[in-house]
Design an enzyme around this catalytic site. Sequence first.
Site, PDB file in Angstrom:
ATOM      1  N   ASN A 147     -10.193  -3.257   1.642  1.00  0.00           N
ATOM      2  CA  ASN A 147      -9.807  -3.182   0.239  1.00  0.00           C
ATOM      3  C   ASN A 147     -11.035  -2.891  -0.611  1.00  0.00           C
ATOM      4  OD1 ASN A 147      -7.011  -3.703   0.463  1.00  0.00           O
ATOM      5  ND2 ASN A 147      -7.337  -5.908   0.517  1.00  0.00           N
ATOM      6  N   HIS A 181       0.831  -1.216   0.000  1.00  0.00           N
ATOM      7  CA  HIS A 181       0.000   0.000   0.000  1.00  0.00           C
ATOM      8  C   HIS A 181       0.859   1.258   0.000  1.00  0.00           C
ATOM      9  CE1 HIS A 181      -3.768  -2.233   0.660  1.00  0.00           C
ATOM     10  NE2 HIS A 181      -3.069  -2.986   1.483  1.00  0.00           N
ATOM     11  N   TYR A 209       0.018  -4.254  11.449  1.00  0.00           N
ATOM     12  CA  TYR A 209      -0.148  -2.883  11.002  1.00  0.00           C
ATOM     13  C   TYR A 209       0.450  -1.888  12.001  1.00  0.00           C
ATOM     14  CZ  TYR A 209      -2.844  -3.541   6.743  1.00  0.00           C
ATOM     15  OH  TYR A 209      -3.206  -3.849   5.458  1.00  0.00           O
TER      16      TYR A 209
END
Length: 485
Positions: free
Chosen positions: A127, A54, A337
């Site tokens: 997504n 990303h 993350y």
Amino acid sequence: MSKRVLTTESGAPVADNQNSATAGVGGPLLLQDQHLLEKLARFNRERIPERVVHARGSGAYGYFEVTDDVTGFTSADFLSAVGKRTDLFIRFSTVADSLGGSDAVRDPRGFAVKFYTEQGNYDLVGNNTPVFFIKDPVKFPDFIHSQKRDPFTGRQEPDNVWDFWAHSPEATHQVTWLFGDRGIPASYRHMDGFGSHTYQWTNAEGEAFFVKYHFKTNQGIRCLSAEQAAETVGADATSHQTDLLQAIERGVNPSWTLYVQIMPAAEAADYRFNPFDLTKVWPHADYPVQRVGRMVLDRNPDNIFAEVEQAAFSPNNFVPGIGPSPDKMLQGRLFAYADAHRYRLGVNHTQLPVNTPKNAVVDNYGRDGLMATRHGSRHDKNYEPNSYSGPAQTGVPLSAPFAVHGHTGTHAAPQHVKDDDFFQAGELYRLMSEEEKKRLVANIAGGLSQVSREDVIDKILTHFAAADPDYGKRVAEAVSALRED
């Protein structure tokens, strides 16, 4: 109006920003030229590690407005009343390529929303597809390595891409999505977004529900063919960024309607698909979508580095009434993350303006570290429990617990009635029109025909055939024809 004075980092006025200090006219530079050294040193440090995935992204600010009552399912305050608005920031992105990649490529798109709620920031990180290639996070580094540039050739290699998919039959559903007509969105405004994972909602009575999020674009779906995408990349590699920026600047504010699928927690164990498998969807016939609200984007960031590159989203940023599910991929992302942001931005990345809560007070015992801006006063302690009126726990969990049982170990996911890797991919194929099927087959064959190993080609052809015999037959014929040319 007087001119603003250029200064050094320490605030001293700069006498000359056009010429460096030298030892005489035409002589060597002087080490004492603090302004020059400061500018060069800062320039060398202006970049930070880019995201592993990303990396290439765009963002915008806006708001979420509740349009329908969902208080029977969640006690989340920002969803507590029809008409309630919550500020938000969204980041769209491609997944596999680097920061310098192009926008109009065949790749999933990230769809990450940060809600600045009064109970803290809530991050919904998804997504533009409802499914993904794998179902267990232990495979994620290998998957991304197979999609990234090869360490020897320095480019994405069809051999690596298709070899991994050939050995990962659970990817068949997402591959069918990716190579279908929605594989290359025309812009970020013209695509749907999904939470993708299964999450848990808990209402005020403590009842638990599992949910899936669907953001439906109000601009309509628009996608590009492979030929149109190649032309777009050649004309403007930043086409998605350009489109989003210019639309909002013109006052054409994009919007999405949020729907959710809701499953009572008690129904999860006996559902025909594993409801926590990221490679599966819940058919709408089983769990119809219910409208929740509307998301509108109405302001562009002033600085892309500060507000898009440094924006940090983590799936473990929940608020009361919303929590995780046993989805294994989600569980892995709860760690990965936040850890990625601590590496890229530092332990105090949550204090950056784009990441800090705007409508909730942060009060904890975190102190110090690189670039800390919240230190506390002489009266604040940095430990707990204490006798000095510091913040204390509430004792109220954010979401309901779910039962666990059995022995520890590296278990495969429990099998439900329809939990093979091919059924839903076949269902998706059979939903397509004849023209959509032709384009899907051509897109897959274009990449698969470049693979050098026949055994890899044969292996993945069995996946398409298992999804639907006609699907497999058409791809095999198309690959064969291209390899004979």
